[in-house]
Design an enzyme around this catalytic site. Structure first.
Site, PDB file in Angstrom:
ATOM      1  N   SER A 153       0.860  -1.187   0.000  1.00 41.47           N
ATOM      2  CA  SER A 153       0.000   0.000   0.000  1.00 41.47           C
ATOM      3  C   SER A 153       0.891   1.231   0.000  1.00 41.47           C
ATOM      4  CB  SER A 153      -0.891   0.014   1.244  1.00 41.47           C
ATOM      5  OG  SER A 153      -1.520   1.277   1.410  1.00 41.47           O
TER       6      SER A 153
ATOM      7  N   TYR B 101      -1.459  -1.077  10.255  1.00 40.64           N
ATOM      8  CA  TYR B 101      -1.643  -1.330   8.823  1.00 40.64           C
ATOM      9  C   TYR B 101      -0.440  -0.807   8.036  1.00 40.64           C
ATOM     10  CZ  TYR B 101      -3.977  -1.222   4.222  1.00 40.64           C
ATOM     11  OH  TYR B 101      -4.304  -1.395   2.904  1.00 40.64           O
TER      12      TYR B 101
END
Length: 248
Positions: free
Chosen positions: A142, A155
């Site tokens: 990401s 995350y």
């Protein structure tokens, strides 16, 4: 067809980026096996679309953080479809909250799905790829693994770990004929971004040079580049289609 008669295993394949990638790979000639987590109805819809393209499809509910379950699924795919040519390591989840509010269980779950699950799913397919002298592993990271984000400390840490894992494995895998790369998407219209408030979503869009969120198909196209014949010189790379959120 760029992936004619290849076998692709996709984790998190029933929705979003995983689904778009499954369909694009099938359009390019691959048979698709994918897992999901208790999403049988959407999974069967995706499988039906793959079969309508003339390719084989199979799916199962698998918690990728369960190492034995992930390996069992990979073994089943190889037994029923044939040797796995492509692994698209995509399964993911998130819990958004301030850093100080995360519990140990929440931290462990995020790390288990993203890092542990990705690591051991790659390990499940890697020996057979090495034995054949060819294979392609694509790990989904990401842009948050590159720049971080508010209310996303575990995350972001997990996605950064995926980038490091991709680079490290590439050093071992490339001389054996297995290419390992990563895709680090920016904000994309998926179930994960659907949980954002309208205000947060608009603020994010306003800050993006592209002025919009990405589409799952745009990320799938990046995966196809890495998996296909034009991607042969990408080794340990992290491609980041992110609308300008991270420029590097």
């Amino acid at each position: 067809m760029k992936l004619k008669d290849q076998i692709a295993l996709i984790t998190g394949g029933s929705r979003g980026i995983g689904r778009a990638t499954a369909l694009m790979f099938a359009q390019e000639g691959a048979d698709i096996a994918f897992c999901h987590l208790n999403d049988d109805a959407k999974a069967e819809e995706t499988a039906a679309e793959i079969r309508a393209l003339g390719r084989r499809a199979m799916h199962a509910s698998v918690d990728v953080s369960d190492i034995a379950a992930g390996k069992a699924f990979a073994d089943r795919v190889a037994a029923e479809f044939g040797p796995i040519d492509i692994l698209f390591n995509n399964a993911g989840m998130n819990i958004r909250k301030p850093f100080e509010a995360y519990t140990e269980d929440e931290f462990d779950r995020i790390m288990a799905v993203h890092v542990k699950g990705m690591f051991f799913m790659a390990q499940a397919v890697y020996p057979a790829m090495v034995a054949r002298g060819r294979g392609c592993i694509i790990n989904v990271a990401s842009q948050r693994g590159l720049k971080g984000a508010v209310n996303a400390a575990p995350y972001s840490a997990a996605k950064a770990a995926i980038i490091g894992f991709t680079r490290s494995l590439s050093w071992e895998a490339a001389p054996k004929g297995v290419r390992v790369n990563a895709v680090a998407p920016g904000p994309v219209v998926t179930d994960l971004t659907a949980t954002m408030t309208d205000q947060d979503r608009q603020a994010f869009i306003d800050a993006l040079p592209a002025g919009r969120f990405g589409r799952p198909e745009e990320i799938a196209a990046t995966a196809l580049l890495l998996a296909g014949p034009e991607g042969g010189f990408f080794v340990g790379a992290t491609l980041s289609p992110n609308g300008g959120d991270v420029m590097h």
